[in-house]
Design an enzyme around this catalytic site. Structure first.
Site, PDB file in Angstrom:
ATOM      1  CB  SER A 245     -13.227   2.869  -1.736  1.00 15.95           C
ATOM      2  OG  SER A 245     -11.745   2.419  -2.108  1.00 15.95           O
TER       3      SER A 245
ATOM      4  CD  GLN B 218      -2.895  -1.508   0.698  1.00 14.82           C
ATOM      5  OE1 GLN B 218      -3.809  -0.579   0.522  1.00 14.82           O
ATOM      6  NE2 GLN B 218      -2.916  -2.335  -0.174  1.00 14.82           N
TER       7      GLN B 218
ATOM      8  CB  ALA C 281     -10.838   0.564   5.173  1.00 21.62           C
ATOM      9  CG  HIS C 282      -7.285  -0.083   1.709  1.00 18.38           C
ATOM     10  ND1 HIS C 282      -6.419  -0.784   1.220  1.00 18.38           N
ATOM     11  CD2 HIS C 282      -8.574  -0.416   1.940  1.00 18.38           C
ATOM     12  CE1 HIS C 282      -7.163  -1.849   0.984  1.00 18.38           C
ATOM     13  NE2 HIS C 282      -8.443  -1.739   1.312  1.00 18.38           N
ATOM     14  CG  ASN C 283      -7.766   3.872  -1.259  1.00 20.65           C
ATOM     15  OD1 ASN C 283      -7.165   2.810  -1.097  1.00 20.65           O
ATOM     16  ND2 ASN C 283      -7.061   5.063  -2.116  1.00 20.65           N
TER      17      ASN C 283
END
Lengths: 345, 345, 345
Positions: free
Chosen positions: B260, B199, B240-242
């Site tokens: 996302s 990441q 979380a990521h994004n």
């Protein structure tokens, strides 16, 4: 562990069923299924009787002798407590208690007061004015904040924290990354912005309390958060600001409270059980796994289930009926047709 | 705190209802119920009027004078902000700001850049290339990774982390064991095995953001994860990521997102509220306690409840009807019998 | 990253669609939407075809050339693995692997055994008798307990812990504040009090396992807790004492088990999925987001949903019918009226 069955029977105040086996040596304590000829096992729950009879253990600790035992028995008053005692010896071999004293790589403020035989592991931090009771063990990377007070014989596992001004009783255990005394989540809203309300109410924790990994007892906003003696808290739990927990409460993993919730003595919050802000659980009440107490308090001794929580029997019935909903919708459609036909006839 | 009522009224820009009491001294701020004759209290929510009238406090801070006050009042423009200010003074007495400078037991890379009046507590680690804004406080055991950037006046409580390359604004607060910039949970599946996707997308956090204990803002996979200014995140939360969070968002304990997800300005995720992967919560939307937004987005200003989430009014009605399911099944059974009888008649 | 398209095609074993572009330089890898003229992007999911055609990237990595490409393509066998490889290069630039050796501010017991090229960051603690395999990296504030064993090439991110006697395979990754080997939550109740049962069963973790931030694999009570190779665990997860997890299992954030639960190979627990004490999930079983496996096991390959969990299709149908409950109650009230009228007629 390396002891004869005779020594073990004597240590536990028990009776060896076959005195000729008193010189047999055992080295570890294992479950009935995995014990081998050099291992000791124990039996206390009747549902494992078949496993006991089939065990390959050198000897089995039990409360009452049973027929068909495959090996000598050590009959004691309480097989649970007896085996727990033996396990504590095995645990101390695996992970011996640290020597008393402050490791040179610890950082202890000169104004902190350490009782007799306190041990402080490397890289622990103890701030100004903190007081640590006799025999307590402060693990590596643990943190005791300014003016915090710990009773005697506490164990702070590596990375656990007691923040400033918190008061913790005797024989308490904090697991890794547990935190006592974090500021609760308090804000004032003004024109769409959130302004921090500093939390100054403190935390008071009784004796013999356990706080699991990544679990918190937050400090109160103005008055203190209180946790009674004998209460055991598992990992990932959250005791919010101004909660009051009674004595001997059990919180299983992920159990959580909103602010100012009150939990009575001997109550249980099972895994993922939640109690909302200002809600109350009476003495001996049980919040079942995953239940959320949002709209109604839990009466003393009551068991609740579901989200939102309801009395367990009602909720169990509702859950059974959910599975029959497709059938019910069909029945009603049928009834409508039949009735229309009948009315039209 | 040790001040006269006159000094307090002046400090808060307020009016003392009984000028003859201006020399009376107070030492602490306590709740209406627990305040004693040397304590100050405050009153702002009308539902506590009875408690205000019964309080034993030396004086009460309030927005508007009320009849039947049991003691002198300090009438101010905003009793909430005024008492918050006094609490911040009491907090600073309990836990004074650390002196500027780097503790000799901290490990700071020589290429790290520290602004004016930065304080670095013992056993903190600051890696190469990190930049810390003026007046920031880095707590014991805290960690600032390679090339991370922190704005001015940030507070990293003990054990909190800003990992490599993360960018954090001014006046942000990280509570113990909060982590900004962990790699998100990204894998490629190939023949039943899971292969890590590194990441590299980074994290960008605005000003005045709080991140609670054991809460994370994960770094993005390729593009950055973004958290807007003024957003406050409680403990045990997961961004979380994004994900993209707007400004002044509130996430209460255990609130969480899938990758996302997008959360609008001023939205609230109550305790244990969840928003699934790629789902959106519009500006001012509210995800109620325990609600899971899995299949449908939340519109601006909408309140959703339940799992799966639905508009709050519908879900509330459904929950009431659940409790009446046993009765409904009985009714339908009755109807079937009666209809059969009627049809047969 | 700073490479020509020709170099990248060669590194990936791919084909550059426009050989005249082989000298064009790219500096970073970005998503299709955010990539600019100096960035590389990648395309592998057909649903992003429009985004691929509209991308401003210098070049796009893909499995199969597509019509309307806006830039040169690098066609490779597996665009997912190829871009993952490039991302790992970018990650190593952002956060370079630490040099081998023990930092002077680490605390390593002289009886600990470190393999070749092990790196130990500042303020890490390694206790007596621990063994660390070659090439492993122990991060800042990380902790390896007495007699713990780690395989080769493990990564302990800052603040992660492997407690005493735990056994961990090769190439395992622990994220910040992950803990292997905490004592499970085991107590005996006697006269309303809870007595700790020491946990001595150990933990055995296979190869290529990931354990996320604030996640635990607890040690077994008497027999070990076991986690199979290739299993990936996200943050805030809980593997309780005596659980047995197979190979290549996925646990997404907040997934959790009660004691002695068994999870088969390739099973998935989605976010907030829970499996109760002694329950089993068969090989390839899926516990959907928020589902709680409390009363019935999950068969191999089965997908379950809801709380309590049911087969996904049934639960989906139930959830749809919930929304129609108000209508159903109305229908039944109508039916009762009509039937009464008809019977009375």
């Amino acid at each position: 562990m390396d002891a004869t069955l005779g020594e073990i029977a004597m240590t536990l105040g028990g009776q060896l069923s076959d005195p000729t086996a008193s010189e047999r040596r055992v080295r570890a304590i294992r479950s009935l299924a995995s014990a081998g000829p050099e291992d000791l096992s124990f039996f206390r729950d009747p549902k494992y009787l078949a496993a006991a009879k089939a065990s390959k253990a050198a000897a089995i600790i039990c409360d009452v002798a049973f027929e068909g035992a495959p090996c000598p028995l050590v009959v004691v008053e309480d097989a649970g407590l007896a085996s727990s005692y033996l396990l504590s010896i095995e645990r101390d071999v695996q992970s011996p208690p640290p020597p008393a004293g402050v490791h040179p790589a610890a950082v202890v403020d000169p104004t902190a007061q350490l009782g007799e035989n306190v041990s402080v592991a490397p890289l622990a931090v103890i701030e100004a004015g903190a007081r640590i009771g006799a025999g307590s063990r402060i693990g590596a990377h643990a943190f005791v904040g300014r003016n915090a007070i710990l009773g005697d014989e506490c164990t702070l596992h590596p990375g656990s924290m007691v923040l400033h001004s918190a008061v913790v009783g005797a024989r308490c255990t904090l697991w890794p990354y547990a935190v006592i005394g974090r500021d609760g989540f308090g804000f004032l809203q003004r024109e769409g912005k959130h302004h921090r309300v500093p939390q100054v109410g403190g935390v008071i924790v009784g004796d013999d309390v356990e706080l699991g990994a990544w679990s918190s007892i937050d400090r109160g906003a103005i008055d203190p958060t209180i946790v009674g003696s004998g209460t055991k808290i598992d990992s990932h739990c959250h005791v919010a600001h101004n909660c009051k927990l009674g004595e001997n409460v059990i919180l299983v993993g992920y159990a959580r409270m909103g602010g100012s919730a009150v939990i009575g003595n001997n109550a249980i919050l099972a895994q993922d059980g939640a109690v909302g802000e200002r809600r109350t659980v009476g003495d001996g009440g049980i919040v079942a796994s995953g239940a959320k107490v949002l709209y109604e308090d839990v009466k003393p001794g009551e068991i609740v289930l579901g989200c939102p929580s309801r009395p367990a029997l009602l909720q169990k019935r509702i859950e059974v009926l959910w599975a029959r909903l497709p059938e019910l919708f069909n029945d009603v459609r049928d009834l409508k047709k039949k009735l229309a036909k009948l009315a039209g006839a």
